[in-house]
Structures are given as C-alpha cells and as structure tokens.
Design a protein around this motif. Structure first.
Motif, short mmCIF file in Angstrom:
data_model
loop_
_atom_site.label_atom_id
_atom_site.label_comp_id
_atom_site.label_asym_id
_atom_site.label_seq_id
_atom_site.Cartn_x
_atom_site.Cartn_y
_atom_site.Cartn_z
N GLY A 116 15.36 -18.70 22.89
CA GLY A 116 14.52 -19.65 23.61
C GLY A 116 14.65 -19.48 25.11
O GLY A 116 15.21 -18.48 25.59
N ASN A 118 11.68 -22.33 23.96
CA ASN A 118 10.33 -22.27 23.41
C ASN A 118 9.62 -23.60 23.65
O ASN A 118 10.20 -24.66 23.42
CB ASN A 118 10.38 -21.98 21.90
CG ASN A 118 10.96 -20.61 21.60
OD1 ASN A 118 10.32 -19.60 21.82
ND2 ASN A 118 12.20 -20.59 21.09
N MET A 130 1.65 -18.01 14.55
CA MET A 130 2.90 -17.86 15.30
C MET A 130 3.41 -16.44 15.10
O MET A 130 3.66 -16.01 13.97
CB MET A 130 3.95 -18.87 14.82
CG MET A 130 5.25 -18.82 15.63
SD MET A 130 6.30 -20.28 15.38
CE MET A 130 6.73 -20.09 13.65
N GLY A 132 5.81 -12.94 16.81
CA GLY A 132 6.96 -12.55 17.62
C GLY A 132 7.67 -11.39 16.98
O GLY A 132 7.52 -11.13 15.78
N SER A 136 13.03 -12.83 16.88
CA SER A 136 12.60 -13.64 18.01
C SER A 136 12.77 -15.13 17.78
O SER A 136 12.83 -15.92 18.72
CB SER A 136 11.13 -13.34 18.36
OG SER A 136 10.29 -13.68 17.26
N LYS A 138 11.07 -16.91 14.85
CA LYS A 138 9.97 -17.54 14.09
C LYS A 138 10.52 -18.34 12.91
O LYS A 138 10.18 -19.52 12.72
CB LYS A 138 8.98 -16.48 13.60
CG LYS A 138 8.30 -15.70 14.70
CD LYS A 138 7.17 -14.84 14.16
CE LYS A 138 7.62 -13.85 13.09
NZ LYS A 138 8.56 -12.85 13.61
N ILE A 141 12.48 -21.44 14.04
CA ILE A 141 11.60 -22.56 14.39
C ILE A 141 11.08 -23.23 13.12
O ILE A 141 11.04 -24.46 13.02
CB ILE A 141 10.42 -22.06 15.26
CG1 ILE A 141 10.94 -21.69 16.65
CG2 ILE A 141 9.32 -23.12 15.36
CD1 ILE A 141 9.88 -21.05 17.54
N SER A 280 3.22 -18.45 10.31
CA SER A 280 4.07 -17.43 10.91
C SER A 280 3.68 -16.08 10.30
O SER A 280 3.72 -15.92 9.08
CB SER A 280 5.54 -17.75 10.63
OG SER A 280 6.36 -16.65 10.99
N VAL A 296 0.63 -18.80 19.00
CA VAL A 296 1.93 -19.18 19.58
C VAL A 296 2.80 -17.94 19.59
O VAL A 296 3.14 -17.40 18.53
CB VAL A 296 2.59 -20.31 18.75
CG1 VAL A 296 3.97 -20.63 19.33
CG2 VAL A 296 1.70 -21.55 18.72
N ILE A 298 6.32 -16.20 20.28
CA ILE A 298 7.75 -16.53 20.38
C ILE A 298 8.48 -15.33 20.96
O ILE A 298 8.31 -14.19 20.51
CB ILE A 298 8.33 -16.86 18.99
CG1 ILE A 298 7.54 -18.00 18.35
CG2 ILE A 298 9.80 -17.24 19.11
CD1 ILE A 298 7.49 -19.27 19.16
#
Length: 302
Positions: A116, A118, A130, A132, A136, A138, A141, A280, A296, A298
């Motif tokens: 982060g 984030n 989402m 990344g 990262s 995902k 989160i 994701s 989004v 990340i």
C-alpha cells in the motif's frame, strides 16, 4: 437447519429395508409357530401391529441422527462464524451497500513487508475491474473486504461506516462473493446454487441457468462431487448471483473457465446496473478493461 440429502436418503433406505425384513421375519416365524399350533393367526396379526410401537421411535431417532450428522459441516462453519463475532462492540448493519471506500490502507504482511497505501471508491451502479501485478495485494484487499484480514492501517468504509465496526452477519447479508478457493457442499448443483433452500425463486433461477450454455437440464441434479473444476467455478458464480446482494465481489472468477464461458459470464456481470460489482482479474486485455465503468489499479501502474 440445512440438511444434506445424501445422508437422509441412505437412512431412509436403511429404515425401509429394516422394516420389510422385520415384517417378513415375523411372518415366517409366525407361520412356523402356527403350523406347530403354538400361535394363533390373530395373535400373529396383533404382534406385527404392536411391532410398530417399537420401530417408530427407532426410525425417528435414526432420522434425527441423520439430520444432525448431515448438517455437521455447515453447522460447524456457522458456529465458528458466530463465535468469532464480538456482538457487543459491533454495529448492526442491514442497509443496501451504496458506497465502498478504501482510504490510505496499508497492509502488514507476515514477512514484515507492507502493501500500500491503497485508496479507491466504489459506488452503486458501477462495475469495477481490479488489476495489479502478482503480489500487489489484490487478494489481500479481497480478504479485507471479506473481514478475513484486519492487519492494516487506514480505513475501509461501507456507506461511510468503518467495516471493522459492523456486525458480520448483517454485512455478509449484503455481499455476494466468489473466492479462488471454491467451497461447495455435498449435494446437488441446484442445492448449492440456492443454498439448500426449500423456497426457491424460480424466475431468478431461470435467468441464472441460462449461463450454463454447455450443460443439459439434468446437470442441475448432478452431485457436486462429479463436477469438473470449471463446472464447480460456474456453480460458485451462480450461487453468488442467486444471492442477489448489493455488493458483488469476485476474486479471479474466470481462472478455471474457457474463453467462451468467460465471455458469457463477463457479459452477464457487466450488464448489472443496480449493484457494486468488483472483479479481481489476472488475465485481461485493454478491450476487456474498457468494458468496465472503471479500473482499480493496485500497486505500480502496469
């Protein structure tokens, strides 16, 4: 109480078989005693009828044990969920989720690495991808949104309320989730989609069944144990859609699906306009991302 049908059917067959064997055995022994003039026919009838007063409570008891045993797995998960809930410190929450906000959230990993910060906002009526790099954050989160990870600095707000201050049962009633670790239960496909409910919304189920373009009608009566990995993932997705909650979160929901099924499911999800939809994604291209309302990212930009 959820009761799985497999164990119930085994007990029912066993009870019926025992009842038939008992009746046949009594009549055979009775016939022998009658021929030896040790028993009258009327007495035999009376004895067989009286046997029901003995077998009825036995059958009832065995059915009760079957109910308890077959629901063991689900009851255990429910108890773990309830025991982990500190009801005195959390706030009731049964509102439709209109807004999810992550504010400067930094996750603290076991190896002392930090992920982060984030920050992002998700709002009702929009679909979000989402993305990344691997590692990262995902899935981290996702775990936090599922109340499975509270090791972070910053705030996660649901309708402006700190997620850690909400009672789990109320919050979970408002989310539908698909995880990478698919969790299904012994029983049929239809049972798993509807949560073993006896009160099925046939209209909602009819729409969801259209996603299974490669399956015949008898697919929904199949046992979960007989399905492939891709079929199980489809059942998991269908279960989340059937729940019809206001916040739909999916962690790499297409990992076991072929390209055709991925497109079918993605097209369905992107047409949802009355919820917050967060997916994701690990494999994607710009054309796919452009179909979402927002992306989004990340970690570092890709």
């Amino acid at each position: 109480m959820f009761v799985l049908k497999k164990e119930k059917s085994i007990v029912t067959v066993s009870n019926d078989s025992f009842a038939w064997l008992l009746q046949i055995g009594m009549y055979v022994i009775g016939a022998i005693l009658i021929t030896q003039k040790s028993l009258f026919f009327a007495e035999l009838i009376a004895i067989t009828q009286a046997a029901g007063t003995i077998t009825t409570p036995i059958f009832w008891f065995s059915n009760t044990l079957a109910d308890i045993y077959s629901s063991k797995e689900i009851r255990q998960e429910m108890m773990e969920f309830l025991q982990s809930e500190d009801s005195q410190k959390r706030e009731d929450f049964h509102s439709v989720i209109d807004k999810v906000e992550m504010k400067n959230v930094t996750f603290l990993m076991e190896n002392k690495r930090e992920i982060g910060p984030n920050s992002f906002i998700l709002e009702k009526g929009n679909t979000y991808a989402m993305i990344g790099k691997n590692g990262s954050g995902k899935s981290t989160i996702y775990a936090a949104l599922m109340l499975a990870n509270n090791k972070y600095r910053g705030e996660i707000l649901i309708n402006g309320k700190n997620i850690q201050h909400l009672k789990k049962e109320g919050y979970f009633s408002q989310i539908s989730a698909v995880t990478q670790n698919i969790k299904l239960y012994n029983g049929s496909v239809i049972d798993n989609i509807t949560g073993f409910s006896s009160d099925v919304n046939e209209e909602k189920l009819r729409k969801i069944k259209k996603l299974f373009i490669n399956e015949q009608d008898d697919f929904f009566s199949k046992e979960i144990s007989s399905l492939s990995g891709g079929q199980k993932q489809m059942v998991s997705i269908a279960r989340a859609l059937y729940k019809d909650a206001s916040f739909l979160i999916m962690d790499e929901p297409f990992s076991a699906l072929d390209k055709v099924m991925e497109e079918v499911v993605l097209d369905y999800l992107l047409k949802i306009d009355d919820k917050i939809v967060l997916l994701s994604l690990h494999h994607y291209d710009q054309l796919v991302l452009d179909r979402f309302n927002d992306v989004v990212i990340i970690g570092e930009r890709l």
